[in-house]
Motif scaffolding. Structure first.
Motif, PDB file in Angstrom:
ATOM      1  N   UNK A 279      43.647  12.906  -7.261  1.00 30.07           N
ATOM      2  CA  UNK A 279      44.080  11.677  -7.930  1.00 30.07           C
ATOM      3  C   UNK A 279      45.179  11.004  -7.115  1.00 30.07           C
ATOM      4  N   UNK A 280      46.159  11.794  -6.672  1.00 32.17           N
ATOM      5  CA  UNK A 280      47.273  11.239  -5.895  1.00 32.17           C
ATOM      6  C   UNK A 280      46.828  10.606  -4.590  1.00 32.17           C
ATOM      7  N   UNK A 281      45.925  11.256  -3.869  1.00 26.08           N
ATOM      8  CA  UNK A 281      45.469  10.680  -2.595  1.00 26.08           C
ATOM      9  C   UNK A 281      44.653   9.406  -2.824  1.00 26.08           C
TER      10      UNK A 281
ATOM     11  N   UNK B 152      39.277   2.690  -6.855  1.00 25.85           N
ATOM     12  CA  UNK B 152      39.444   2.591  -8.317  1.00 25.85           C
ATOM     13  C   UNK B 152      38.568   3.612  -9.035  1.00 25.85           C
ATOM     14  N   UNK B 153      37.323   3.749  -8.590  1.00 25.72           N
ATOM     15  CA  UNK B 153      36.412   4.716  -9.213  1.00 25.72           C
ATOM     16  C   UNK B 153      36.941   6.140  -9.051  1.00 25.72           C
ATOM     17  N   UNK B 154      37.391   6.459  -7.843  1.00 24.43           N
ATOM     18  CA  UNK B 154      37.920   7.807  -7.602  1.00 24.43           C
ATOM     19  C   UNK B 154      39.144   8.082  -8.466  1.00 24.43           C
ATOM     20  N   UNK B 155      40.025   7.101  -8.579  1.00 21.94           N
ATOM     21  CA  UNK B 155      41.229   7.278  -9.393  1.00 21.94           C
ATOM     22  C   UNK B 155      40.843   7.589 -10.831  1.00 21.94           C
ATOM     23  N   UNK B 156      39.909   6.830 -11.385  1.00 22.54           N
ATOM     24  CA  UNK B 156      39.486   7.060 -12.769  1.00 22.54           C
ATOM     25  C   UNK B 156      38.847   8.438 -12.943  1.00 22.54           C
ATOM     26  N   UNK B 157      37.957   8.792 -12.039  1.00 21.15           N
ATOM     27  CA  UNK B 157      37.258  10.086 -12.145  1.00 21.15           C
ATOM     28  C   UNK B 157      38.248  11.247 -12.034  1.00 21.15           C
TER      29      UNK B 157
ATOM     30  N   UNK C 290      39.250  14.048 -14.907  1.00 23.93           N
ATOM     31  CA  UNK C 290      39.060  15.482 -14.696  1.00 23.93           C
ATOM     32  C   UNK C 290      40.384  16.237 -14.757  1.00 23.93           C
ATOM     33  N   UNK C 291      41.434  15.642 -14.189  1.00 26.55           N
ATOM     34  CA  UNK C 291      42.748  16.268 -14.236  1.00 26.55           C
ATOM     35  C   UNK C 291      43.224  16.383 -15.684  1.00 26.55           C
ATOM     36  N   UNK C 292      43.079  15.310 -16.447  1.00 24.21           N
ATOM     37  CA  UNK C 292      43.501  15.329 -17.849  1.00 24.21           C
ATOM     38  C   UNK C 292      42.717  16.380 -18.634  1.00 24.21           C
ATOM     39  N   UNK C 293      41.414  16.470 -18.392  1.00 24.05           N
ATOM     40  CA  UNK C 293      40.591  17.473 -19.067  1.00 24.05           C
ATOM     41  C   UNK C 293      41.084  18.882 -18.746  1.00 24.05           C
ATOM     42  N   UNK C 294      41.358  19.157 -17.470  1.00 20.42           N
ATOM     43  CA  UNK C 294      41.802  20.493 -17.092  1.00 20.42           C
ATOM     44  C   UNK C 294      43.182  20.806 -17.654  1.00 20.42           C
ATOM     45  N   UNK C 295      44.029  19.809 -17.785  1.00 17.60           N
ATOM     46  CA  UNK C 295      45.348  20.040 -18.403  1.00 17.60           C
ATOM     47  C   UNK C 295      45.165  20.426 -19.869  1.00 17.60           C
ATOM     48  N   UNK C 296      44.243  19.764 -20.559  1.00 20.80           N
ATOM     49  CA  UNK C 296      43.947  20.119 -21.948  1.00 20.80           C
ATOM     50  C   UNK C 296      43.424  21.552 -22.024  1.00 20.80           C
TER      51      UNK C 296
ATOM     52  N   UNK D 133      42.681  24.421 -10.816  1.00 20.66           N
ATOM     53  CA  UNK D 133      41.719  23.317 -10.834  1.00 20.66           C
ATOM     54  C   UNK D 133      42.407  22.017 -11.224  1.00 20.66           C
ATOM     55  N   UNK D 134      43.307  22.090 -12.203  1.00 25.43           N
ATOM     56  CA  UNK D 134      44.063  20.899 -12.612  1.00 25.43           C
ATOM     57  C   UNK D 134      44.912  20.383 -11.449  1.00 25.43           C
ATOM     58  N   UNK D 135      45.532  21.288 -10.695  1.00 18.30           N
ATOM     59  CA  UNK D 135      46.342  20.878  -9.540  1.00 18.30           C
ATOM     60  C   UNK D 135      45.479  20.235  -8.448  1.00 18.30           C
ATOM     61  N   UNK D 136      44.303  20.765  -8.234  1.00 15.18           N
ATOM     62  CA  UNK D 136      43.400  20.170  -7.230  1.00 15.18           C
ATOM     63  C   UNK D 136      43.037  18.740  -7.632  1.00 15.18           C
ATOM     64  N   UNK D 137      42.689  18.547  -8.902  1.00 16.77           N
ATOM     65  CA  UNK D 137      42.351  17.192  -9.353  1.00 16.77           C
ATOM     66  C   UNK D 137      43.573  16.273  -9.325  1.00 16.77           C
TER      67      UNK D 137
END
Length: 174
Positions: A60-62, A16-21, A25-31, A52-56
């Protein structure tokens, strides 16, 4: 009990923590990528931001898949808890959770390897069965096997003492 609740809760909490983090980070990089489309100072590095957004997104997916797998283990343990038999044919188990036999086997092996699933033995021979151990560590009476005769067809079968059996020939339960 077929699931280590403490280990499962710990793994779920981490997932759960990893998913949130990673989602944050992914949302930030998309912005940042969107801003770089309009800002001339950021535009030269848009490839880096997008990568970087793709890496996050992948992280997130894993992490989300790990959460789903942990929920699957809970479901599998519930099926085992409600089984009155000492074994479940892998094909029947896989059908009850609506996945392919090989995928069910891989998930069960991973659960055992991670220490989340317990008290099951995977028989990977031609009959491919999941053998359940319905006993506490100090109760040895269930470790004894006995020969029984099927009341329906008369075939000789082996079963664990104290459990219901399914005839290997006529599939009747006794």
């Amino acid at each position: 009990m077929y699931i280590d609740r403490q280990q499962s809760k710990l793994q779920q909490s981490k997932a759960r923590k990893r998913v949130r983090i990673y989602f944050g980070l992914m949302a930030f990089m998309i912005v940042v990528v969107i801003l770089s489309l309009t800002d001339d100072d950021l535009r030269p590095h848009i490839n880096v931001y997008a990568a970087t957004a793709l890496i996050f997104a992948a992280l997130f997916g894993t992490s989300r898949l790990k959460q789903i797998r942990l929920q699957w283990y809970e479901h599998a343990a519930a099926i085992f808890d409600h089984s009155a038999y000492d074994q479940i044919v892998l094909r029947d188990f896989a059908a009850s959770v609506a996945i392919a036999d090989d995928k069910a086997l891989r998930l069960l092996e991973k659960g055992l390897q991670d220490g989340i699933l317990q008290n099951i033995i995977l028989n990977k021979d031609s009959d491919r069965k999941i053998i359940l151990r319905h006993k506490s560590s100090d109760d040895e009476q269930f470790d004894t096997w006995e020969q029984v005769k099927c009341p329906n067809c008369g075939a000789s079968n082996t079963k664990k003492r104290g459990f219901v059996s399914v005839c290997e020939y006529c599939r009747s339960k006794y």
